[in-house]
Design an enzyme around this catalytic site. Sequence first.
Site, PDB file in Angstrom:
ATOM      1  N   LYS A   1       0.852  -1.197   0.000  1.00  0.00           N
ATOM      2  CA  LYS A   1       0.000   0.000   0.000  1.00  0.00           C
ATOM      3  C   LYS A   1       0.884   1.241   0.000  1.00  0.00           C
ATOM      4  CE  LYS A   1      -1.839   3.038   2.922  1.00  0.00           C
ATOM      5  NZ  LYS A   1      -1.922   4.159   2.014  1.00  0.00           N
TER       6      LYS A   1
ATOM      7  N   GLU B   1      10.042   0.936  10.300  1.00  0.00           N
ATOM      8  CA  GLU B   1      11.038   1.994  10.030  1.00  0.00           C
ATOM      9  C   GLU B   1      10.303   3.315  10.224  1.00  0.00           C
ATOM     10  OE1 GLU B   1      14.248   1.225   9.099  1.00  0.00           O
ATOM     11  OE2 GLU B   1      13.758  -0.892   9.278  1.00  0.00           O
TER      12      GLU B   1
ATOM     13  N   CYS C   1      13.682  10.669   6.663  1.00  0.00           N
ATOM     14  CA  CYS C   1      13.584  10.100   8.016  1.00  0.00           C
ATOM     15  C   CYS C   1      14.862  10.336   8.805  1.00  0.00           C
ATOM     16  CB  CYS C   1      13.274   8.616   7.942  1.00  0.00           C
ATOM     17  SG  CYS C   1      14.467   7.679   6.978  1.00  0.00           S
TER      18      CYS C   1
ATOM     19  N   GLU D   1       9.786  15.398  15.669  1.00  0.00           N
ATOM     20  CA  GLU D   1      10.196  15.366  14.269  1.00  0.00           C
ATOM     21  C   GLU D   1       9.384  16.409  13.497  1.00  0.00           C
ATOM     22  OE1 GLU D   1       8.796  12.037  11.856  1.00  0.00           O
ATOM     23  OE2 GLU D   1      10.822  11.852  11.067  1.00  0.00           O
TER      24      GLU D   1
HETATM   25  P1  NAD Z   1       2.295   8.224   7.962  1.00  0.00           P
HETATM   26  O1  NAD Z   1       2.605   7.382   9.149  1.00  0.00           O
HETATM   27  O2  NAD Z   1       1.258   9.268   8.059  1.00  0.00           O
HETATM   28  O3  NAD Z   1       1.836   7.290   6.738  1.00  0.00           O
HETATM   29  C1  NAD Z   1       2.637   6.238   6.274  1.00  0.00           C
HETATM   30  C2  NAD Z   1       1.746   5.217   5.608  1.00  0.00           C
HETATM   31  O4  NAD Z   1       0.885   4.655   6.602  1.00  0.00           O
HETATM   32  C3  NAD Z   1       0.854   5.790   4.517  1.00  0.00           C
HETATM   33  O5  NAD Z   1       0.769   4.863   3.454  1.00  0.00           O
HETATM   34  C4  NAD Z   1      -0.485   5.925   5.233  1.00  0.00           C
HETATM   35  O6  NAD Z   1      -1.599   5.867   4.367  1.00  0.00           O
HETATM   36  C5  NAD Z   1      -0.451   4.714   6.145  1.00  0.00           C
HETATM   37  N1  NAD Z   1      -1.347   4.803   7.316  1.00  0.00           N
HETATM   38  C6  NAD Z   1      -1.811   5.927   7.922  1.00  0.00           C
HETATM   39  N2  NAD Z   1      -2.624   5.581   8.945  1.00  0.00           N
HETATM   40  C7  NAD Z   1      -2.665   4.224   8.992  1.00  0.00           C
HETATM   41  C8  NAD Z   1      -3.315   3.273   9.837  1.00  0.00           C
HETATM   42  N3  NAD Z   1      -4.113   3.634  10.842  1.00  0.00           N
HETATM   43  N4  NAD Z   1      -3.106   1.956   9.597  1.00  0.00           N
HETATM   44  C9  NAD Z   1      -2.293   1.562   8.611  1.00  0.00           C
HETATM   45  N5  NAD Z   1      -1.673   2.413   7.761  1.00  0.00           N
HETATM   46  C10 NAD Z   1      -1.841   3.724   7.957  1.00  0.00           C
HETATM   47  O7  NAD Z   1       3.689   8.816   7.484  1.00  0.00           O
HETATM   48  P2  NAD Z   1       3.952   9.831   6.273  1.00  0.00           P
HETATM   49  O8  NAD Z   1       3.474  11.163   6.688  1.00  0.00           O
HETATM   50  O9  NAD Z   1       3.440   9.224   5.004  1.00  0.00           O
HETATM   51  O10 NAD Z   1       5.551   9.803   6.187  1.00  0.00           O
HETATM   52  C11 NAD Z   1       6.375  10.550   7.022  1.00  0.00           C
HETATM   53  C12 NAD Z   1       6.901   9.685   8.158  1.00  0.00           C
HETATM   54  O11 NAD Z   1       7.576   8.556   7.652  1.00  0.00           O
HETATM   55  C13 NAD Z   1       7.921  10.434   8.991  1.00  0.00           C
HETATM   56  O12 NAD Z   1       7.682  10.199  10.359  1.00  0.00           O
HETATM   57  C14 NAD Z   1       9.238   9.800   8.583  1.00  0.00           C
HETATM   58  O13 NAD Z   1      10.263   9.889   9.527  1.00  0.00           O
HETATM   59  C15 NAD Z   1       8.821   8.393   8.314  1.00  0.00           C
HETATM   60  N6  NAD Z   1       9.805   7.717   7.464  1.00  0.00           N
HETATM   61  C16 NAD Z   1      10.675   6.812   8.026  1.00  0.00           C
HETATM   62  C17 NAD Z   1      11.652   6.185   7.248  1.00  0.00           C
HETATM   63  C18 NAD Z   1      12.620   5.187   7.851  1.00  0.00           C
HETATM   64  O14 NAD Z   1      13.247   4.449   7.107  1.00  0.00           O
HETATM   65  N7  NAD Z   1      12.784   5.151   9.149  1.00  0.00           N
HETATM   66  C19 NAD Z   1      11.732   6.477   5.886  1.00  0.00           C
HETATM   67  C20 NAD Z   1      10.851   7.402   5.346  1.00  0.00           C
HETATM   68  C21 NAD Z   1       9.880   8.011   6.144  1.00  0.00           C
END
Ligand code: NAD
Length: 495
Positions: free
Chosen positions: A186, A262, A297, A394
């Site tokens: 997804k 992650e 991230c 963050e």
């Molecule tokens: P997010 O957590 O809002 O969303 C990530 C994904 O989760 C999306 O596909 C979203 O639709 C899905 N999602 C949202 N709510 C959900 C739920 N209740 N159940 C299941 N899935 C759900 O994050 P974002 O805003 O898309 O991305 C930014 C975040 O990602 C930042 O915190 C960043 O640090 C992190 N990130 C981490 C890494 C790493 O390798 N550690 C890499 C890239 C981004």
Amino acid sequence: MSDWHSRAAAVKWDIRPFIGGAHISSAAEGRFATVHPFDESPLADAAVGAGDDVDRAVAVARARFEDGCWSGLPSAKRAAILIELADRVAARREELALLDCLEMGKPISAALWDAQCFAPAVLRSAAGFADKLFGESVPLSDDGLWINSYEPRGVVGAITPWNFPLVNAAYKIAPALAAGNTIVLKPSEIAPSSTLLLARIALEAGVPEGVINVVPGIGATVGAALAAHPDIDLLSFTGSTGTGRRIMALAGGSNGKPLLLELGGKSPHLVFPDADNLDVVADAVAQGILWNAGQVCSAHTRLIVHEDAADNLVAKIVGRVEGHAPGDPLHPATTFGPLASGKQRDRVKALLDRALADGAEGRLVGAIRSEGGAHAAPSVLDRVSPGMEIAREEVFGPVLAVQRFSTDDEALILANQSAYGLAATIWTRDMGRAKRLARRIRAGSVTVRTSGAEGPPSGSQLSHEPQRGSGFGAELGVKGLQSYSTLKSVHFTGS
Ligand code: NAD
């Protein structure tokens, strides 16, 4: 109109689930529009997605796993197909890059690099480990032998964020497929299209249909359904720490599936006065908040700097980032673009406003629009104290928080005053100090730089595990393939 603008106008959007090698209609009734964040113009119409879409995709992925069309291939053959996929991704970089550029505002030059270099490197690296997933053997006696071996887990569920849409998808698909699994992925609702195109390219590269399935939609429907699905054998999630915790609850409340998480970060640079070239340090710190507009991230958004170097270094950093205003991502010369969405812009603005109200000293306060585009210019906040929200939260935007120290112990305390544990960089020429600190800093990945020459390009071969609120589990290298496998032992006895 530039070449990229005319190509953008000609994109044919198709954000439907890709299951069993073909696009199908979502079972969901709700719809939303994807948006180009530079000017907030609508791009495409997409379904919110439904649990039924997930059920359908998991059923196909399960059937394809059980029939052995992928897991039954010799590992060298799987590797060859993944390398073919990497080559095809690089060859089709312009199509892929344009989708990420439009959907999340990444400058086209950066999106081209992701598609030509970054994503293919991740695919090639995992392919290289596919036939090196060895177990161990224990010869117990003349007629006893004990071996263990890595076997694919089965159906992997994966959920990705929007910051590197194509690369995030490659990070999931590469180790999962190299280890012999099938996958239901997804992508973020903000930027799903490059993942869908990647799945189509994979078919052309020789990945059998139904091995990679993509279900676009929002987190509350598709993401939650994947996390709670009883027939997913492993869920690999990249995203925010808050969503990661919701996913843990959903996974624990369903079949107790294992997780790879992650998550977020608030990584520090630690700069000591013996780092002899502050221009190199300033370049690296500035680059860290400018790259992808700080939406990385492992972005090092905390600068923990010795008092003796602080004024000089902060002035150099301000000099490098001031004057950066978000440019048109479709313009090939743009290196600093908008944030990925109006929601993200509003979040960054709220954090910045609260930091200034808390008493942080705005050495540079970047303009942030309130409408008409997700525009946020860089900010540098000095004299941030550990209790302030901006020291801990963050931001995921171009905002640097500066903290000053006098002793090594103070530097270490500041570095570890974080709920996260993703990365850290130490700038010193004192290798004894570097070794002591590298061991005691709570971060999955620590870089030591003496200043001077640029560090080596980051690779995909050596893995690490995030710590604390940044998640757990290894994704890269042979350890990444092991994460996507289950370790089985077989005991042979008798003559
Ligand atoms: P997010 O957590 O809002 O969303 C990530 C994904 O989760 C999306 O596909 C979203 O639709 C899905 N999602 C949202 N709510 C959900 C739920 N209740 N159940 C299941 N899935 C759900 O994050 P974002 O805003 O898309 O991305 C930014 C975040 O990602 C930042 O915190 C960043 O640090 C992190 N990130 C981490 C890494 C790493 O390798 N550690 C890499 C890239 C981004």
